[in-house]
Design a protein around this motif. Structure first.
Motif, PDB file in Angstrom:
ATOM      1  N   PHE A  41       7.263  -2.451  -2.642  1.00  0.00           N
ATOM      2  CA  PHE A  41       8.391  -1.594  -2.394  1.00  0.00           C
ATOM      3  C   PHE A  41       8.272  -0.010  -2.821  1.00  0.00           C
ATOM      4  CE2 PHE A  41      11.358  -5.765  -2.369  1.00  0.00           C
ATOM      5  CZ  PHE A  41      11.450  -5.694  -1.118  1.00  0.00           C
ATOM      6  N   VAL A  42       7.799   0.171  -4.060  1.00  0.00           N
ATOM      7  CA  VAL A  42       7.444   1.352  -4.384  1.00  0.00           C
ATOM      8  C   VAL A  42       6.621   2.197  -3.346  1.00  0.00           C
ATOM      9  CG1 VAL A  42       6.715   3.134  -6.144  1.00  0.00           C
ATOM     10  CG2 VAL A  42       8.161   0.905  -6.709  1.00  0.00           C
ATOM     11  N   ILE A  43       5.573   1.508  -3.058  1.00  0.00           N
ATOM     12  CA  ILE A  43       4.567   2.214  -2.287  1.00  0.00           C
ATOM     13  C   ILE A  43       5.297   2.349  -0.661  1.00  0.00           C
ATOM     14  CG2 ILE A  43       2.607   1.678  -0.846  1.00  0.00           C
ATOM     15  CD1 ILE A  43       1.488   0.181  -3.084  1.00  0.00           C
ATOM     16  N   SER A  44       6.171   1.388  -0.406  1.00  0.00           N
ATOM     17  CA  SER A  44       6.774   1.757   0.988  1.00  0.00           C
ATOM     18  C   SER A  44       7.830   2.913   1.010  1.00  0.00           C
ATOM     19  CB  SER A  44       7.709   0.366   1.263  1.00  0.00           C
ATOM     20  OG  SER A  44       6.857  -0.511   1.669  1.00  0.00           O
ATOM     21  N   GLY A  45       8.418   3.026  -0.127  1.00  0.00           N
ATOM     22  CA  GLY A  45       9.515   4.259  -0.299  1.00  0.00           C
ATOM     23  C   GLY A  45       8.723   5.487  -0.296  1.00  0.00           C
ATOM     24  N   TYR A  46       7.562   5.512  -0.914  1.00  0.00           N
ATOM     25  CA  TYR A  46       6.702   6.610  -0.886  1.00  0.00           C
ATOM     26  C   TYR A  46       5.958   7.162   0.254  1.00  0.00           C
ATOM     27  CZ  TYR A  46       3.302  10.105  -2.820  1.00  0.00           C
ATOM     28  OH  TYR A  46       2.551  11.161  -3.177  1.00  0.00           O
ATOM     29  N   VAL A  47       5.448   6.114   0.896  1.00  0.00           N
ATOM     30  CA  VAL A  47       4.993   6.265   2.342  1.00  0.00           C
ATOM     31  C   VAL A  47       5.842   6.688   3.426  1.00  0.00           C
ATOM     32  CG1 VAL A  47       3.202   5.099   4.066  1.00  0.00           C
ATOM     33  CG2 VAL A  47       2.860   4.595   1.845  1.00  0.00           C
ATOM     34  N   ALA A 229      -3.277   4.608 -14.744  1.00  0.00           N
ATOM     35  CA  ALA A 229      -2.106   4.273 -13.993  1.00  0.00           C
ATOM     36  C   ALA A 229      -2.402   2.929 -13.146  1.00  0.00           C
ATOM     37  CB  ALA A 229      -1.711   5.136 -12.995  1.00  0.00           C
ATOM     38  N   VAL A 230      -3.640   2.740 -12.424  1.00  0.00           N
ATOM     39  CA  VAL A 230      -3.972   1.603 -11.521  1.00  0.00           C
ATOM     40  C   VAL A 230      -4.306   0.680 -12.533  1.00  0.00           C
ATOM     41  CG1 VAL A 230      -5.813   0.656 -10.280  1.00  0.00           C
ATOM     42  CG2 VAL A 230      -4.908   2.962  -9.793  1.00  0.00           C
ATOM     43  N   GLY A 231      -5.096   0.883 -13.787  1.00  0.00           N
ATOM     44  CA  GLY A 231      -5.191  -0.200 -14.574  1.00  0.00           C
ATOM     45  C   GLY A 231      -3.813  -0.953 -15.191  1.00  0.00           C
ATOM     46  N   ALA A 232      -2.810   0.056 -15.508  1.00  0.00           N
ATOM     47  CA  ALA A 232      -1.678  -0.593 -15.762  1.00  0.00           C
ATOM     48  C   ALA A 232      -0.816  -1.543 -14.854  1.00  0.00           C
ATOM     49  CB  ALA A 232      -0.476   0.545 -16.223  1.00  0.00           C
ATOM     50  N   ILE A 233      -1.168  -1.249 -13.656  1.00  0.00           N
ATOM     51  CA  ILE A 233      -0.488  -1.949 -12.471  1.00  0.00           C
ATOM     52  C   ILE A 233      -1.284  -3.342 -12.532  1.00  0.00           C
ATOM     53  CG2 ILE A 233      -0.440  -2.275 -10.007  1.00  0.00           C
ATOM     54  CD1 ILE A 233      -0.192   0.823  -9.994  1.00  0.00           C
ATOM     55  N   ILE A 234      -2.507  -3.250 -12.713  1.00  0.00           N
ATOM     56  CA  ILE A 234      -3.193  -4.578 -12.760  1.00  0.00           C
ATOM     57  C   ILE A 234      -2.901  -5.359 -14.042  1.00  0.00           C
ATOM     58  CG2 ILE A 234      -5.515  -5.624 -12.936  1.00  0.00           C
ATOM     59  CD1 ILE A 234      -6.545  -3.114 -11.058  1.00  0.00           C
ATOM     60  N   LEU A 235      -2.745  -4.812 -15.254  1.00  0.00           N
ATOM     61  CA  LEU A 235      -2.723  -5.602 -16.400  1.00  0.00           C
ATOM     62  C   LEU A 235      -1.175  -5.895 -16.494  1.00  0.00           C
ATOM     63  CD1 LEU A 235      -4.608  -3.341 -18.788  1.00  0.00           C
ATOM     64  CD2 LEU A 235      -5.343  -5.559 -17.908  1.00  0.00           C
ATOM     65  N   ALA A 236      -0.160  -5.244 -16.163  1.00  0.00           N
ATOM     66  CA  ALA A 236       1.361  -5.728 -15.990  1.00  0.00           C
ATOM     67  C   ALA A 236       1.518  -7.234 -15.662  1.00  0.00           C
ATOM     68  CB  ALA A 236       2.224  -4.887 -15.264  1.00  0.00           C
ATOM     69  N   VAL A 254       7.216  -1.560 -15.771  1.00  0.00           N
ATOM     70  CA  VAL A 254       5.917  -1.058 -16.098  1.00  0.00           C
ATOM     71  C   VAL A 254       5.249  -1.068 -14.902  1.00  0.00           C
ATOM     72  CG1 VAL A 254       3.755  -1.687 -16.991  1.00  0.00           C
ATOM     73  CG2 VAL A 254       5.922  -1.622 -18.326  1.00  0.00           C
ATOM     74  N   ALA A 255       5.099  -2.064 -14.015  1.00  0.00           N
ATOM     75  CA  ALA A 255       4.699  -2.061 -12.771  1.00  0.00           C
ATOM     76  C   ALA A 255       4.793  -1.004 -11.646  1.00  0.00           C
ATOM     77  CB  ALA A 255       4.491  -3.663 -12.201  1.00  0.00           C
ATOM     78  N   CYS A 256       6.547  -0.807 -11.605  1.00  0.00           N
ATOM     79  CA  CYS A 256       7.005   0.108 -10.608  1.00  0.00           C
ATOM     80  C   CYS A 256       6.464   1.465 -11.430  1.00  0.00           C
ATOM     81  CB  CYS A 256       8.453  -0.048 -10.635  1.00  0.00           C
ATOM     82  SG  CYS A 256       8.935  -1.489  -9.554  1.00  0.00           S
ATOM     83  N   LEU A 257       6.752   1.881 -12.547  1.00  0.00           N
ATOM     84  CA  LEU A 257       6.541   3.314 -13.059  1.00  0.00           C
ATOM     85  C   LEU A 257       5.119   3.749 -12.940  1.00  0.00           C
ATOM     86  CD1 LEU A 257       8.940   3.250 -16.161  1.00  0.00           C
ATOM     87  CD2 LEU A 257       9.449   4.657 -13.698  1.00  0.00           C
ATOM     88  N   ALA A 258       4.156   2.765 -13.166  1.00  0.00           N
ATOM     89  CA  ALA A 258       2.868   2.988 -13.259  1.00  0.00           C
ATOM     90  C   ALA A 258       2.555   3.140 -11.546  1.00  0.00           C
ATOM     91  CB  ALA A 258       1.953   1.390 -13.771  1.00  0.00           C
ATOM     92  N   THR A 259       3.191   2.192 -10.635  1.00  0.00           N
ATOM     93  CA  THR A 259       2.703   2.573  -9.306  1.00  0.00           C
ATOM     94  C   THR A 259       3.034   3.940  -8.929  1.00  0.00           C
ATOM     95  OG1 THR A 259       3.082   0.340  -8.836  1.00  0.00           O
ATOM     96  CG2 THR A 259       3.284   1.732  -6.951  1.00  0.00           C
ATOM     97  N   ALA A 260       4.579   4.109  -9.378  1.00  0.00           N
ATOM     98  CA  ALA A 260       5.018   5.657  -8.755  1.00  0.00           C
ATOM     99  C   ALA A 260       3.822   6.595  -9.525  1.00  0.00           C
ATOM    100  CB  ALA A 260       6.355   5.999  -9.414  1.00  0.00           C
ATOM    101  N   GLY A 261       3.611   6.418 -10.858  1.00  0.00           N
ATOM    102  CA  GLY A 261       2.726   7.505 -11.241  1.00  0.00           C
ATOM    103  C   GLY A 261       1.274   7.622 -10.784  1.00  0.00           C
ATOM    104  N   ALA A 262       0.742   6.417 -10.243  1.00  0.00           N
ATOM    105  CA  ALA A 262      -0.409   6.475  -9.604  1.00  0.00           C
ATOM    106  C   ALA A 262      -0.332   7.154  -8.233  1.00  0.00           C
ATOM    107  CB  ALA A 262      -0.876   4.842  -9.160  1.00  0.00           C
ATOM    108  N   LEU A 263       0.751   6.957  -7.569  1.00  0.00           N
ATOM    109  CA  LEU A 263       0.777   7.532  -6.144  1.00  0.00           C
ATOM    110  C   LEU A 263       0.715   9.187  -6.256  1.00  0.00           C
ATOM    111  CD1 LEU A 263       3.501   4.949  -4.508  1.00  0.00           C
ATOM    112  CD2 LEU A 263       1.178   5.470  -3.808  1.00  0.00           C
TER     113      LEU A 263
END
Length: 375
Positions: A41-47, A229-236, A254-263
């Motif tokens: 969902f976060v990726i979709s909003g960003y893209v 940031a990507v590591g946080a996405i995987i570990l969450a 954590v997953a959503c904020l890490a995704t937003a930060g990575a993007l």
């Protein structure tokens, strides 16, 4: 300058779809793999913001162009999967299960199927019960696009109201998520309905807005931050936590904020470590949409045929088949239509949609009128 294509986004998509697929096939292996949907969902909003929102706001393109592009991107693979799943369900499901399937099938062309699942009971019991259950999030995404388009139209002459309205709606959505999900008023509503998911899609939009403001910063972030940031996405999803809605909420945040930060870091960095651009991982990201569509019907119908949950070997075989179908769908359906190598004319595209919708609706009505026993 905003780059047209970010290969690292496909890496994030690959991580998200892998989490979801593993969660569905081996729920004990990645018990929080459902976070892959939150990441999507976060990726979709960003893209969407990156490719379409600002051109629409700045009147460099139209909402009609936006919806045409979204339709080319999402509808062909979805309708192919839905029609073939309906055919297989007609052959394999018992009448009582087929009747339940028909309810969700009826709402597919209108992107309202999430309401069918919302009214139908718990999201995970009985497990893998409906072969189209995985399409609920596609309905939520389309509903978000409609609201975003409505906001664009309402603020046509007062553009300064667009961002405060979007931020306010995202804040209300997050409150809805906390009250109905975390506090337990109605977790089912927080899971399936747009008010509980709007904040995740809006987070992607708002992050891109922020990136657009600061992209010319003289000191770009260091690439190591992207790895973190990507590591946080995987570990969450993998970090053990005490069971309960609060733990799920913390992991989701954590997953959503890490995704937003990575993007944001992907956009702002000009140099990345090669691990974020591994071709094989990026390919999984490219076919992630089709893989997401195919994996659930195959698992669900296999369970219906076996009359029990699948063994790890059976689940693995289903995923291998799903990956093969996803690759074929990507190369033979998604890309040719998306790149206008097939069905170039918008009217022909609309006509194809109407024909496919009519076929789906006719099938659903026949199932519902006969309570799944008309065969």
């Amino acid at each position: 300058m905003i780059r047209r294509y970010l290969p690292e986004i496909d890496t994030l998509r690959a991580i998200a779809v892998t989490l979801v697929v593993l969660f569905h096939a081996y729920p004990g292996f990645v018990p929080a793999g459902f976070l892959g949907v939150d990441i999507f969902f976060v990726i979709s909003g960003y893209v969407i913001s990156r490719a379409y929102l600002f051109p629409v706001l700045e009147r460099r393109t139209t909402l009609a162009d936006f919806y045409s592009s979204r339709f080319r991107r999402l509808a062909p693979a979805l309708f192919l999967t839905v029609m073939l799943t309906a055919l297989a369900s007609f052959v394999l499901l018992k009448p009582v299960d087929l009747a339940i399937f028909g309810q969700s099938l009826l709402l597919q062309p209108f992107y309202l199927q999430n309401f069918s699942f919302w009214l139908g009971g718990d999201a995970l019991t009985p497990p893998l019960a409906n072969p189209l259950l995985n399409t609920w999030n596609l309905a939520v995404e389309e509903q978000f696009y409609l609201l975003l388009a409505g906001l664009c139209l309402l603020t046509t002459t007062r553009r300064q109201f667009f961002w405060p309205t979007l931020i306010g709606a995202a804040a209300l959505s997050f409150v809805f998520y906390l009250v109905f999900g975390t506090m337990g008023v109605s977790p089912h509503s927080a899971f399936f309905l747009l008010p509980g998911r709007f904040w995740q899609l809006a987070l992607g939009v708002l992050v891109f807005c922020l990136v657009r403001k600061i992209r010319e910063a003289p000191q770009p972030p260091r690439p190591i931050l992207s790895i973190i940031a990507v590591g946080a996405i995987i570990l969450a999803p993998l970090v053990p936590a005490y069971p309960g809605p609060l733990a799920v909420t913390v992991k989701t945040l954590v997953a959503c904020l890490a995704t937003a930060g990575a993007l944001a870091l992907f956009e702002l960095d000009r140099e990345h470590y090669a691990v974020l651009r591994v071709r094989a991982i990026r390919y999984v990201g490219k076919i992630s949409y089709a893989l997401y569509l195919w994996h659930w019907p195959l698992l669900s119908l296999a369970v219906a045929v076996q009359g029990r949950l699948l063994t790890p070997v059976e689940a693995t075989l289903a995923l291998v088949v799903a990956a093969g179908l996803a690759s074929l769908t990507y190369h033979l359906v998604e890309m040719p239509i998306r790149m206008r190598r097939m069905i170039r004319n918008r009217r022909v595209l609309l006509g194809s949609f109407l024909v496919a919708s009519a076929a789906i609706l006719a099938t659903a009505m026949a199932i519902l009128f006969t309570s799944g026993a008309f065969r």
